[in-house]
Design an enzyme around this catalytic site. Structure first.
Site, short mmCIF file in Angstrom:
data_model
loop_
_atom_site.label_atom_id
_atom_site.label_comp_id
_atom_site.label_asym_id
_atom_site.label_seq_id
_atom_site.Cartn_x
_atom_site.Cartn_y
_atom_site.Cartn_z
N GLU A 57 18.16 57.09 18.80
CA GLU A 57 17.07 57.12 17.81
C GLU A 57 16.39 58.48 17.82
O GLU A 57 16.11 59.06 16.76
CB GLU A 57 16.03 56.04 18.15
CG GLU A 57 16.55 54.61 18.22
CD GLU A 57 17.04 54.20 19.61
OE1 GLU A 57 17.69 55.04 20.28
OE2 GLU A 57 16.79 53.06 20.02
N ALA A 158 50.45 44.94 39.89
CA ALA A 158 51.82 45.04 39.39
C ALA A 158 52.66 44.07 40.19
O ALA A 158 52.49 43.92 41.40
CB ALA A 158 52.34 46.46 39.58
N ALA A 168 59.98 42.57 51.36
CA ALA A 168 59.78 42.01 52.71
C ALA A 168 59.49 43.10 53.74
O ALA A 168 58.75 42.89 54.70
CB ALA A 168 61.02 41.21 53.11
N ARG A 188 41.93 53.12 34.29
CA ARG A 188 41.00 53.58 35.33
C ARG A 188 39.89 54.42 34.70
O ARG A 188 38.72 54.31 35.07
CB ARG A 188 41.72 54.46 36.35
CG ARG A 188 42.53 53.72 37.38
CD ARG A 188 43.22 54.71 38.28
NE ARG A 188 43.83 54.08 39.45
CZ ARG A 188 44.52 54.72 40.38
NH1 ARG A 188 44.71 56.03 40.28
NH2 ARG A 188 45.02 54.08 41.40
N GLY A 273 44.73 44.94 47.52
CA GLY A 273 45.88 44.11 47.87
C GLY A 273 45.54 42.64 47.76
O GLY A 273 44.48 42.26 47.27
N GLY A 278 42.31 38.05 46.47
CA GLY A 278 42.04 36.62 46.73
C GLY A 278 40.56 36.36 46.92
O GLY A 278 40.02 35.36 46.43
C1 AOF Z 1 20.44 54.90 26.08
N1 AOF Z 1 20.71 55.47 24.89
O1 AOF Z 1 20.45 55.62 22.72
C2 AOF Z 1 19.35 53.88 23.85
C3 AOF Z 1 19.09 53.25 25.10
O2 AOF Z 1 16.54 55.41 31.62
P1 AOF Z 1 16.90 55.81 30.24
O3 AOF Z 1 15.76 56.54 29.58
O4 AOF Z 1 18.18 56.61 30.16
O5 AOF Z 1 17.10 54.49 29.37
C4 AOF Z 1 18.22 53.69 29.45
C5 AOF Z 1 18.00 52.35 28.74
O6 AOF Z 1 17.38 52.51 27.45
C6 AOF Z 1 19.30 51.65 28.45
O7 AOF Z 1 19.78 50.92 29.54
C7 AOF Z 1 18.94 50.75 27.25
O8 AOF Z 1 18.36 49.53 27.72
C8 AOF Z 1 17.86 51.53 26.51
N2 AOF Z 1 18.31 52.14 25.23
N3 AOF Z 1 19.66 53.81 26.19
O9 AOF Z 1 20.93 55.36 27.09
C9 AOF Z 1 20.20 55.02 23.76
N4 AOF Z 1 18.81 53.42 22.71
ZN ZN Z 2 15.42 54.46 23.75
#
Ligand code: AOF
Ligand code: ZN
Length: 346
Positions: A57, A158, A168, A188, A273, A278
């Site tokens: 935002e 795998a 074995a 990964r 493993g 498990g």
């Molecule tokens: C993001 N990016 O664009 C929005 C988020 O500790 P901060 O300031 O990095 O905030 C992280 C939290 O803010 C994230 O876990 C989420 O709940 C909220 N929104 N976070 O990293 C964004 N809009």
């Molecule tokens: Zn935010």
């Protein structure tokens, strides 16, 4: 819910923007934002690039400047309401004079939630739920971790046709083919933790890094985590400086996931493993299974998973297949990849 066509289109664009960064964003979600004029045209766009950088935002507001006054903000995640590494987006939107906020997924995180309420109190119209499923899918692991207060676990193994992961005599290199090994590196790279037990380190001495098709390490490396109580020689390759490594001295899967969650980790790639696998299966802590099945038979040797205490077919743990792929069909050692989630009733 009443969303205009322009808002729908802007949300699709915001979802694309959210998905832009190629690597996991640390503890933070992928978020995209589009600011619209009254006539539905776009004023500015923004997206989040990782922990510590501006939220989507704020990124869009910075690009819009004074043009944000009276705008509709279309965001893939409910604007946050907290001061963390950066300031609260709900306040930034209010201060910029935004008139309406449309978001996809509500923010369930205990620290950040409540943005929509704050907007309403300030007289900004806000509505959520537009393309919610798509937004949740983009941040599958983040959403899971916020909802369950622990990381999402993908268990990868795998196996031969008869479910053996080693012969074995203990030899296990390579059950699956080259294409499957490359595919494993790709998976990964989508996680933020690779988890094995002390036994795997002691016996196989894996490097546990993410490498490209030429076996070169990629710039992004998930954290390597070894769990288990026994001491390990520092000379093991996992303790080299190719990536960060953590040895957690416990055999309890719950304790490991709790620790990793506190460290902001959201997606564990379990490569252990049969004993470790498990333990996770029995604790109900496997959320996804990726099985590479090679067209070969061994007839003996250890299985992919240890004893689960199951003695009769009715007790079998069942999985739902979500994807099947044939890897390396052109080369000499094709492998089938099965992706599965635990069936609800098991
Ligand atoms: C993001 N990016 O664009 C929005 C988020 O500790 P901060 O300031 O990095 O905030 C992280 C939290 O803010 C994230 O876990 C989420 O709940 C909220 N929104 N976070 O990293 C964004 N809009
Ligand atoms: Zn935010």
């Amino acid at each position: 819910m009443t969303f205009s066509t322009a808002e729908h289109e802007a949300m699709r664009r915001a979802l694309t923007l959210a998905a832009t960064p190629a690597v996991p964003l640390g503890p933070n979600p992928r978020v995209g934002c589009v600011l619209l004029h009254d006539d539905g045209t776009t004023i500015a766009e923004g997206y989040h690039r990782g922990a510590g950088s501006p939220h989507a935002e704020v990124d869009a507001l910075a690009a819009a400047g004074e043009w944000a006054r009276g705008a509709t903000a279309v965001v893939t995640l409910e604007p946050c309401n907290h001061t963390g590494r950066t300031g609260p987006c709900s306040q930034a939107l209010i201060a910029a004079g935004v008139r309406r906020v449309v978001y996809a997924q509500a923010d369930a995180s205990p620290v950040a939630r409540g943005g929509a309420e704050g907007l309403t109190r300030a007289g900004v119209d806000s509505e959520g739920g537009l393309c919610e499923q798509e937004a949740r899918a983009i941040n599958r692991a983040w959403t899971f971790a916020v909802d369950h207060r622990r990381p999402f676990v993908t268990w990868k193994f795998a196996t031969t046709l008869d479910g053996r992961s080693a012969a074995a005599d203990g030899t296990s290199r390579w059950v699956s083919g080259l294409a499957a090994r490359r595919d494993t590196h790709r998976l990964r790279a989508l996680c933020d933790v690779m988890l094995v037990g002390t036994n795997t380190i002691a016996v196989d001495d894996p490097l546990l890094t993410v490498r490209d098709d030429h076996d070169q390490p990629l710039p992004y490396q998930p954290m390597r985590v070894v769990m288990g109580e026994r001491d390990l020689e520092r000379a093991r390759r996992v303790f080299g400086d190719a990536a960060e490594t953590l040895h957690l001295r416990t055999r309890d899967p719950h304790a490991v996931l709790a620790d990793l969650f506190v460290r902001g980790r959201q997606h564990v790639f379990l490569e252990g493993g049969p004993t470790l696998a498990g333990a996770f299966v029995q604790a109900g802590l496997v959320d996804e299974v990726v099985a590479y099945v090679a067209p070969m038979l061994l007839g003996s040797g250890r299985g992919a998973v240890g004893d689960l205490g199951i003695t009769t077919i009715a007790e079998a743990l069942r999985f739902t297949i979500t994807d099947v792929a044939l890897l390396g069909s052109g080369d000499s050692d094709p492998t089938v990849r099965l992706t599965m989630t635990p069936s609800k009733e098991s």
